[in-house]
Design a protein around this motif. Sequence first.
Motif, PDB file in Angstrom:
ATOM      1  N   ASN A  83      32.649  35.997  34.498  1.00  6.73           N
ATOM      2  CA  ASN A  83      33.352  36.956  35.364  1.00  6.73           C
ATOM      3  C   ASN A  83      34.729  37.324  34.806  1.00  6.73           C
ATOM      4  O   ASN A  83      35.730  37.376  35.530  1.00  6.73           O
ATOM      5  CB  ASN A  83      33.491  36.395  36.788  1.00  6.73           C
ATOM      6  CG  ASN A  83      33.796  37.478  37.814  1.00  6.73           C
ATOM      7  OD1 ASN A  83      33.369  38.622  37.659  1.00  6.73           O
ATOM      8  ND2 ASN A  83      34.538  37.138  38.842  1.00  6.73           N
ATOM      9  N   LYS A  95      37.819  39.428  33.477  1.00 10.72           N
ATOM     10  CA  LYS A  95      38.408  40.739  33.733  1.00 10.72           C
ATOM     11  C   LYS A  95      38.250  41.588  32.475  1.00 10.72           C
ATOM     12  O   LYS A  95      38.518  41.112  31.363  1.00 10.72           O
ATOM     13  CB  LYS A  95      39.874  40.602  34.101  1.00 10.72           C
ATOM     14  CG  LYS A  95      40.092  39.939  35.454  1.00 10.72           C
ATOM     15  CD  LYS A  95      41.566  39.796  35.767  1.00 10.72           C
ATOM     16  CE  LYS A  95      41.749  39.110  37.107  1.00 10.72           C
ATOM     17  NZ  LYS A  95      43.175  38.880  37.421  1.00 10.72           N
ATOM     18  N   ASN A 136      33.409  42.837  36.593  1.00 12.68           N
ATOM     19  CA  ASN A 136      34.847  42.752  36.859  1.00 12.68           C
ATOM     20  C   ASN A 136      35.614  43.755  35.993  1.00 12.68           C
ATOM     21  O   ASN A 136      36.596  43.406  35.347  1.00 12.68           O
ATOM     22  CB  ASN A 136      35.336  41.322  36.591  1.00 12.68           C
ATOM     23  CG  ASN A 136      36.609  40.990  37.338  1.00 12.68           C
ATOM     24  OD1 ASN A 136      37.227  41.845  37.951  1.00 12.68           O
ATOM     25  ND2 ASN A 136      37.018  39.734  37.283  1.00 12.68           N
ATOM     26  N   GLN A 175      38.110  46.571  35.265  1.00 10.52           N
ATOM     27  CA  GLN A 175      39.328  47.097  35.876  1.00 10.52           C
ATOM     28  C   GLN A 175      39.679  48.493  35.374  1.00 10.52           C
ATOM     29  O   GLN A 175      40.406  49.228  36.046  1.00 10.52           O
ATOM     30  CB  GLN A 175      40.495  46.144  35.593  1.00 10.52           C
ATOM     31  CG  GLN A 175      40.272  44.745  36.175  1.00 10.52           C
ATOM     32  CD  GLN A 175      41.484  43.874  36.034  1.00 10.52           C
ATOM     33  OE1 GLN A 175      42.251  44.003  35.059  1.00 10.52           O
ATOM     34  NE2 GLN A 175      41.690  42.975  36.978  1.00 10.52           N
TER      35      GLN A 175
END
Length: 235
Positions: A156, A158, A188, A190
């Motif tokens: 997971n 980023k 995840n 962004q």
Amino acid sequence: MKGLIDSFDTMGLVDGPGIRFVVFLRTCPLRCLFCHNPEMWNNENSLILSTDELINKVTRYLPFYKEGGVTFSGGEPLNQPDFLLDALKQCQKINIHTALDTSGVYKDIDKLIEILKYTDLVILDIKAIDEENYKKITGLNMNKFNEFAKECIKMNKKLWIRQVIIPGINDSEEYIIRLKEYIKQFKNVQKVELLPYHLYGVEKYKKLNIKYPLENTPPMDLKKLEELNHILNSD
């Protein structure tokens, strides 16, 4: 632990959040058609530094990086896994945010998992989303990239995801729609951005006496790139 370094950027603004100390590590196993830093493929004329020496450089500018951090880029930083891992550990000991700008092509899976443990943000450079085009663009198969992607999903991590868009190769709306679907596997994410193919590296190839692979390809039209970015990032 010693590393082969090309250069630094002490005020990086695009390679992760905040102001970054960017470390460009030498060597890369890929031979991307659009590579604009062919001098990074080998270790000639590289700066050899220990991780302690590197961290000393970082700490000189520490107040600037409180809201930013350190980004390891390349070349391909995963091509120097021992140095990279040690540097990441030392950064986290002094509470510095760490980012890894990578193509996901690694040397050792066990070392990779350790590296990702000490990486706060992965900036993943996607070269292609299918085997045929990946091999055509990079010269390698997708096995290691796919495994890297799986580990990022499992942990997971980023992610910021990037891809260079090249006229006549991957600049169609159809490709962008496929890319959008492909990115959905990551949990995840962004930020996603398309970067324009440019000609900044052409003169370097001439100096190194290497044939430029995309000789007749024009730079990416920025207006079209904006339209493709809109498609990619729309709901």
